[in-house]
Every structure is written in structure tokens, then in C-alpha cells.
Design an enzyme around this catalytic site. Structure first.
Site, PDB file in Angstrom:
ATOM      1  CG  ASP A 144      34.762  51.248  41.892  1.00 26.23           C
ATOM      2  OD1 ASP A 144      34.518  52.233  42.674  1.00 26.23           O
ATOM      3  OD2 ASP A 144      34.580  49.981  42.384  1.00 26.23           O
TER       4      ASP A 144
ATOM      5  CB  CYS B  34      30.726  52.407  44.839  1.00 22.66           C
ATOM      6  SG  CYS B  34      31.056  51.521  46.385  1.00 22.66           S
TER       7      CYS B  34
ATOM      8  CG  HIS C 283      30.060  46.860  46.883  1.00 22.17           C
ATOM      9  ND1 HIS C 283      30.562  48.132  47.160  1.00 22.17           N
ATOM     10  CD2 HIS C 283      29.938  46.325  48.280  1.00 22.17           C
ATOM     11  CE1 HIS C 283      30.708  48.444  48.420  1.00 22.17           C
ATOM     12  NE2 HIS C 283      30.418  47.436  49.011  1.00 22.17           N
TER      13      HIS C 283
ATOM     14  CG  ASP D 172      31.484  54.078  41.404  1.00 22.58           C
ATOM     15  OD1 ASP D 172      32.372  55.068  41.276  1.00 22.58           O
ATOM     16  OD2 ASP D 172      31.570  53.332  42.225  1.00 22.58           O
ATOM     17  CG  ASN D 173      32.338  57.074  43.947  1.00 22.45           C
ATOM     18  OD1 ASN D 173      32.000  56.188  44.093  1.00 22.45           O
ATOM     19  ND2 ASN D 173      33.701  57.414  43.773  1.00 22.45           N
TER      20      ASN D 173
END
Length: 385
Positions: free
Chosen positions: A51, A91, A157, A295-296
Site C-alpha cells: 500500500d 488505492c 477497502h 496500488d499507487n
């Protein structure tokens, strides 16, 4: 006296019964061997998602402070992608894209859930979906249909309780909820889907233990483990001994200078090492595919994405370019690919690697990376969005 006893001597009857019993045992053994062989031909899949991990945050991608030997080993044995992009700059959309193989705009999950609309936007905020739509066929559902055990261990999430992993094909959900992160990396965690450990337990270590235990429980069947870590998302909290270690190593001339972040990343790397040791112990390594992604882009100023511009939340390269490593036993051999790829590509890739070609090609935006991994071709695509 029954018919067999009247017709044949007792010894003959016993002999016939033994023959029948042996034939039955042999038939059962053949059936069991067939089932076992079938399971053995299906590769296991471990999909690790960090993450907010930046493109330069691994040793093998050029970090001058962060140490990631276990992830580096994946790169040495797998394929490292230098131009991998996340489906979004935050995310939730990227997670939805990975699990469905579709662009966030197509499934209308276009912001982190629940989002934070600007108070005076220059453009209207679009009407978007604040959960992973249940009509989508997720990776877990595709694998479950093919006889795989499935689990999600870590951050979810992608919606509230009505849209938790169990609603999307996962047999097991450990630590997954609607929240974007943890309030504390140290127990007590106060996560409804995770029992609290002893005081001071570090959640990254705990997720490694949970993943290793689940793998051991599934060792005799094919499995798909979706393992999305909370690390290295805020709050930036790490174990004190590791913080001291990196504080002693940093200096102003380094690109990366955050000892707290470095310590968090070492714990994440150790978790990867824990699972790989378990696979080795169970003799599953030679048929377990491992993917590692983010995720980013990295969060600025927590880390540096230099020479890329900005970071998480930005549409510049720093917000969308991410590390991606794919280890495929017997196929990848420590190579590097400069082909531009994106989050949605993971969906058709892992399904094709598992032999589920039809499922891999059904209505997704991603392209299978199998030709690149086998070094037998390139992707027929000239744009990414």
C-alpha cells in the site's frame, strides 16, 4: 450355508474376497492419484499488494537506504517490470481493477472509498460506486470455480460489510474491512475481522503468520492467496530496533532518508520472506506463482519517487508508476521488461498461468502478460489510460 460356500471351498471364497478387496483398493488408489495429480498440475497463486509503495522504494529498483532482500530475490528469480502503472492514483480503484481486470471507470469505482469531495470543485464530482460491484467476476470467484481455496488476508477497502471479501468469492477474510488503513500498526488493532494479538505485536508480522498458517492448511489443494498489506500506508510506525538501525545508516546525501519508513519496509520484506520459507518447507515453491505490486505511487514527502514527479494522488508519473515483480517457477529467470503494463493486466495473467484461458479473456480490459513472461512476444496495445 450361502451359495458361495455351497459352490466353492472356503479357501476359494476367501481368495475371491481378497481379490475383490484388492481391486477395490487399487481402483480407489488410482482415483486418489488422479485427483492428487490434477491438483498438483494447478499452480498456486500468491498476489502480494503493498500500500502506497513507491516505484523506487525497493533495493532492486534503486533505493539507496531501504533494504528488501527477500523481494529482491523475487526479482532475481522472476521478471521485474520497469514501466508498470497503477490503475489509479489512489488505492480503492486500483484494488478493484486488480480483482476484476477492468478499468476503474468501467466499474465506476473512481476514488478511494468513501472519498473526500473538494469543497469548491472546478468540475462536478461524478456519481461513482463506493463498493466493489457484486456482479463483477473477481479473481477469487474465477479461482474458486476452478476448485481453488481462496483467501484475502489484509487490507480490503472495497466497501462495507455487505461487500466484504466473503461476498466476492473468498473463503476466508482476515483483517479485511471498509477502512483505508489501521489506527495503529501495534496491537491492540481494534479490527473487527482480526483477533487482537499480544500487546505490541506488529500487524505486518501478524499478517505473515496468518498467511503462512493458511498456506499450510491448504497444502494439499491449489490455492489463491490475495495478500494486501497495510504497509507502508500511514501511520508511519515501525519497530524501534529497526528505526535505530536505519537512523544509523542515513545521511543527507541519500535519495531516501526516512528511517521510520525504511523500518516499515523491512518488516514488509520480512513478511515476504516468512511466506517463501513456508512454501519451501512444504515443498510448494516449485509450483507457486508469486506476484508483488503496489496500488499507487509513493506518498510524498514520506518517501521520494525521484526522478519521477510528485507521488500518490497525482496523475504525474510519481503517482502512477509502481514496482511490479512476477515470479513464475520454471518460466521466469531474473529478467527485466520495459513494456508498459497496468494493474488490470494481472487478472488475465494469473488466470492464464493457471490454465484458465477462457476466464482470462472474458470481457476484461487487461491483457495477459504471459507472452512477455515467456519472452515469446509483446502486447498488442498502444495506449494506457
Amino acid at each position: 450355508m450361502n451359495f458361495l460356500a455351497r459352490t466353492f471351498p472356503v479357501t476359494s471364497v476367501i481368495t475371491m474376497k481378497c481379490i475383490i478387496l484388492r481391486l477395490f483398493i487399487a481402483a480407489f488408489a488410482c482415483l486418489f492419484a488422479s485427483i492428487t495429480a490434477s491438483a498438483a498440475t494447478k499452480p498456486n497463486i500468491v498476489l502480494i499488494l503493498a500500500d502506497d509503495l513507491g516505484w523506487k522504494d525497493l533495493s532492486c529498483y534503486g533505493s539507496d537506504l531501504y533494504k528488501t532482500p527477500h523481494i529482491d530475490r523475487l526479482a532475481k528469480e522472476g521478471m521485474k517490470f520497469t514501466q508498470a502503472y497503477s490503475a489509479c492514483t489512489v488505492c480503492s480503484p486500483t484494488r478493484a481493477a486488480i480483482l476484476t481486470g477492468k478499468y476503474p471507470a468501467r466499474i465506476r469505482v473512481t476514488d478511494w472509498i468513501p472519498g473526500l469531495p473538494p469543497t469548491n470543485p472546478k468540475l462536478l464530482v461524478p456519481d461513482w460506486t463506493k463498493h466493489l460491484p457484486q456482479e463483477e467476476v473477481t479473481l477469487a470467484e474465477a479461482f474458486k470455480k476452478a476448485g481453488y481455496a481462496t483467501s484475502s488476508i489484509g487490507k480490503w477497502h472495497l466497501g462495507d460489510e455487505d461487500n466484504y471479501p466473503e461476498k466476492h468469492g473468498f473463503d476466508v477474510n482476515i483483517a479485511g474491512s471498509h477502512t483505508p488503513g489501521v489506527k495503529s500498526y501495534f496491537a491492540p488493532y481494534n479490527i473487527a475481522t482480526l483477533t487482537d494479538g499480544p500487546g505490541g505485536e506488529y500487524i505486518t508480522d501478524r499478517l505473515a503468520t496468518e498467511a503462512a498458517q493458511w498456506i499450510e492448511q491448504q497444502k494439499d489443494k491449489p490455492f489463491f492467496l490475495y495478500w494486501p498489506h497495510f504497509a507502508v500506508h500511514t501511520p508511519i510506525q515501525a519497530k524501534k530496533d529497526l528505526i535505530r538501525k536505519y537512523r544509523a545508516q542515513k545521511n543527507p546525501g541519500l535519495m531516501h532518508t526516512n528511517e521510520f519508513y525504511a523500518a516499515m519496509l523491512e518488516s514488509l520484506d520480512d513478511a515476504v520472506g516468512t511466506v517463501r520459507r513456508k512454501l519451501d518447507e512444504l515443498k510448494l515453491s516449485d509450483r507457486t506463482i508469486i506476484l508483488f505490486a503496489s496500488d499507487n505511487g509513493g506518498r510524498v514527502p514520506t518517501t521520494s519517487n525521484h526522478p519521477l514527479r510528485f507521488g500518490k494522488g497525482s496523475c504525474y508519473e510519481g503517482g502512477t508508476r509502481v514496482p511490479l515483480i512476477i515470479y513464475w517457477p520454471g518460466v521466469t529467470k531474473g529478467t527485466v521488461s520495459d513494456t508498459p503494463v497496468i494493474s488490470m493486466d494481472l487478472y488475465p495473467t494469473v488466470l492464464e498461468m493457471a490454465g484458465l484461458v477462457q476466464e482470462a479473456a472474458s470481457g476484461v480490459d487487461g491483457l495477459s502478460l504471459v507472452p512477455i513472461l515467456r519472452q515469446q512476444g509483446q502486447l498488442k496495445r498502444d495506449e494506457l489510460f
